[in-house]
Design a protein around this motif. Structure first.
Motif, PDB file in Angstrom:
ATOM      1  N   VAL A 167      51.008  -0.689 -28.877  1.00  0.00           N
ATOM      2  CA  VAL A 167      51.714  -1.985 -28.217  1.00  0.00           C
ATOM      3  C   VAL A 167      50.704  -2.780 -28.233  1.00  0.00           C
ATOM      4  CG1 VAL A 167      53.143  -3.101 -26.702  1.00  0.00           C
ATOM      5  CG2 VAL A 167      53.744  -0.786 -27.771  1.00  0.00           C
ATOM      6  N   ILE A 168      50.801  -4.216 -28.577  1.00  0.00           N
ATOM      7  CA  ILE A 168      49.835  -5.097 -27.881  1.00  0.00           C
ATOM      8  C   ILE A 168      50.457  -6.106 -27.197  1.00  0.00           C
ATOM      9  CG2 ILE A 168      47.856  -6.905 -28.910  1.00  0.00           C
ATOM     10  CD1 ILE A 168      48.273  -5.443 -31.631  1.00  0.00           C
ATOM     11  N   TYR A 169      49.828  -6.543 -25.972  1.00  0.00           N
ATOM     12  CA  TYR A 169      50.440  -7.462 -25.101  1.00  0.00           C
ATOM     13  C   TYR A 169      49.654  -8.973 -25.259  1.00  0.00           C
ATOM     14  CZ  TYR A 169      51.831  -9.992 -20.825  1.00  0.00           C
ATOM     15  OH  TYR A 169      52.228 -11.008 -19.884  1.00  0.00           O
ATOM     16  N   TYR A 170      50.627  -9.968 -25.248  1.00  0.00           N
ATOM     17  CA  TYR A 170      49.771 -11.132 -25.179  1.00  0.00           C
ATOM     18  C   TYR A 170      50.380 -12.140 -24.143  1.00  0.00           C
ATOM     19  CZ  TYR A 170      48.317 -10.231 -30.029  1.00  0.00           C
ATOM     20  OH  TYR A 170      47.797  -9.556 -31.102  1.00  0.00           O
ATOM     21  N   ALA A 171      49.515 -12.398 -23.023  1.00  0.00           N
ATOM     22  CA  ALA A 171      49.985 -13.212 -21.723  1.00  0.00           C
ATOM     23  C   ALA A 171      50.727 -14.232 -22.292  1.00  0.00           C
ATOM     24  CB  ALA A 171      49.025 -13.193 -20.977  1.00  0.00           C
ATOM     25  N   ASP A 172      50.151 -15.385 -23.077  1.00  0.00           N
ATOM     26  CA  ASP A 172      50.516 -16.426 -23.559  1.00  0.00           C
ATOM     27  C   ASP A 172      50.424 -16.658 -24.955  1.00  0.00           C
ATOM     28  OD1 ASP A 172      48.071 -17.350 -24.347  1.00  0.00           O
ATOM     29  OD2 ASP A 172      47.773 -18.748 -22.698  1.00  0.00           O
ATOM     30  N   GLY A 173      50.260 -15.801 -25.781  1.00  0.00           N
ATOM     31  CA  GLY A 173      50.103 -15.948 -27.299  1.00  0.00           C
ATOM     32  C   GLY A 173      49.476 -17.073 -27.813  1.00  0.00           C
ATOM     33  N   GLY A 174      48.869 -17.790 -27.021  1.00  0.00           N
ATOM     34  CA  GLY A 174      47.788 -19.006 -27.707  1.00  0.00           C
ATOM     35  C   GLY A 174      48.783 -20.257 -27.885  1.00  0.00           C
ATOM     36  N   VAL A 175      50.291 -19.842 -27.625  1.00  0.00           N
ATOM     37  CA  VAL A 175      50.826 -21.132 -27.859  1.00  0.00           C
ATOM     38  C   VAL A 175      52.047 -21.204 -26.673  1.00  0.00           C
ATOM     39  CG1 VAL A 175      51.003 -21.035 -30.404  1.00  0.00           C
ATOM     40  CG2 VAL A 175      52.662 -19.565 -29.100  1.00  0.00           C
ATOM     41  N   GLY A 176      51.640 -20.638 -25.540  1.00  0.00           N
ATOM     42  CA  GLY A 176      52.285 -20.926 -24.141  1.00  0.00           C
ATOM     43  C   GLY A 176      53.544 -19.814 -23.952  1.00  0.00           C
ATOM     44  N   SER A 193      45.459 -16.150 -25.158  1.00  0.00           N
ATOM     45  CA  SER A 193      45.116 -14.799 -24.273  1.00  0.00           C
ATOM     46  C   SER A 193      44.474 -14.024 -25.118  1.00  0.00           C
ATOM     47  CB  SER A 193      46.417 -14.652 -23.554  1.00  0.00           C
ATOM     48  OG  SER A 193      47.228 -13.933 -24.552  1.00  0.00           O
ATOM     49  N   ALA A 194      43.756 -13.079 -24.596  1.00  0.00           N
ATOM     50  CA  ALA A 194      42.963 -11.888 -25.116  1.00  0.00           C
ATOM     51  C   ALA A 194      44.145 -10.705 -25.349  1.00  0.00           C
ATOM     52  CB  ALA A 194      41.753 -11.372 -24.447  1.00  0.00           C
ATOM     53  N   PRO A 195      44.303 -10.088 -26.305  1.00  0.00           N
ATOM     54  CA  PRO A 195      45.226  -9.131 -26.581  1.00  0.00           C
ATOM     55  C   PRO A 195      44.969  -7.913 -25.717  1.00  0.00           C
ATOM     56  CG  PRO A 195      43.799  -9.169 -28.444  1.00  0.00           C
ATOM     57  CD  PRO A 195      43.493 -10.295 -27.814  1.00  0.00           C
ATOM     58  N   VAL A 196      45.979  -7.301 -25.052  1.00  0.00           N
ATOM     59  CA  VAL A 196      45.676  -6.139 -24.511  1.00  0.00           C
ATOM     60  C   VAL A 196      46.520  -4.827 -25.203  1.00  0.00           C
ATOM     61  CG1 VAL A 196      46.337  -4.896 -22.128  1.00  0.00           C
ATOM     62  CG2 VAL A 196      45.845  -7.095 -22.312  1.00  0.00           C
ATOM     63  N   PHE A 197      45.584  -4.065 -25.595  1.00  0.00           N
ATOM     64  CA  PHE A 197      46.397  -2.782 -26.360  1.00  0.00           C
ATOM     65  C   PHE A 197      46.472  -1.623 -25.430  1.00  0.00           C
ATOM     66  CE2 PHE A 197      43.550  -5.391 -29.163  1.00  0.00           C
ATOM     67  CZ  PHE A 197      44.241  -5.482 -30.438  1.00  0.00           C
ATOM     68  N   ILE A 198      47.868  -1.163 -25.855  1.00  0.00           N
ATOM     69  CA  ILE A 198      48.565  -0.059 -24.818  1.00  0.00           C
ATOM     70  C   ILE A 198      48.564   0.980 -26.137  1.00  0.00           C
ATOM     71  CG2 ILE A 198      50.002   0.407 -23.404  1.00  0.00           C
ATOM     72  CD1 ILE A 198      50.800  -2.481 -22.949  1.00  0.00           C
ATOM     73  N   ASP A 199      48.063   2.188 -25.695  1.00  0.00           N
ATOM     74  CA  ASP A 199      48.214   3.437 -26.463  1.00  0.00           C
ATOM     75  C   ASP A 199      49.308   4.006 -26.466  1.00  0.00           C
ATOM     76  OD1 ASP A 199      47.552   5.644 -27.989  1.00  0.00           O
ATOM     77  OD2 ASP A 199      45.983   6.480 -26.701  1.00  0.00           O
ATOM     78  N   ILE A 200      50.430   3.926 -27.101  1.00  0.00           N
ATOM     79  CA  ILE A 200      51.433   4.935 -27.181  1.00  0.00           C
ATOM     80  C   ILE A 200      51.944   6.072 -28.273  1.00  0.00           C
ATOM     81  CG2 ILE A 200      52.808   2.910 -25.957  1.00  0.00           C
ATOM     82  CD1 ILE A 200      54.259   2.555 -28.389  1.00  0.00           C
ATOM     83  N   THR A 201      50.704   6.104 -29.168  1.00  0.00           N
ATOM     84  CA  THR A 201      50.681   6.980 -30.011  1.00  0.00           C
ATOM     85  C   THR A 201      50.277   8.413 -29.834  1.00  0.00           C
ATOM     86  OG1 THR A 201      48.737   5.976 -31.298  1.00  0.00           O
ATOM     87  CG2 THR A 201      50.690   5.137 -31.921  1.00  0.00           C
TER      88      THR A 201
END
Length: 71
Positions: A21-30, A63-71
């Protein structure tokens, strides 16, 4: 979205694999959104571009992507 961080540890982009999973706080577009890593520097982004699901690069600006290891 905060419950996403309970899925697994955060990892650097270099350690991400398809299905993470990749989380984006604002996705660059708010707009906050998540993506699913599919490999090759690309991800499926949910509800991002015009509220559609799209395949795009993991680095979309904003925002910088935050990678979450779920695999």
């Amino acid at each position: 979205m905060n419950s996403l961080f309970n899925l697994g540890p955060t990892i650097p982009m270099s350690a991400a694999s398809p299905g993470d999973v990749i989380y984006y706080a604002d996705g660059g577009v708010g707009r906050a959104h998540i993506g699913i890593c599919i490999g090759g520097g690309r991800a499926v982004h949910g509800g991002w571009s015009g509220f559609n699901t799209v395949i795009a690069g993991v680095d979309i600006g904003g925002s910088a992507p935050v990678f979450i290891d779920i695999t």
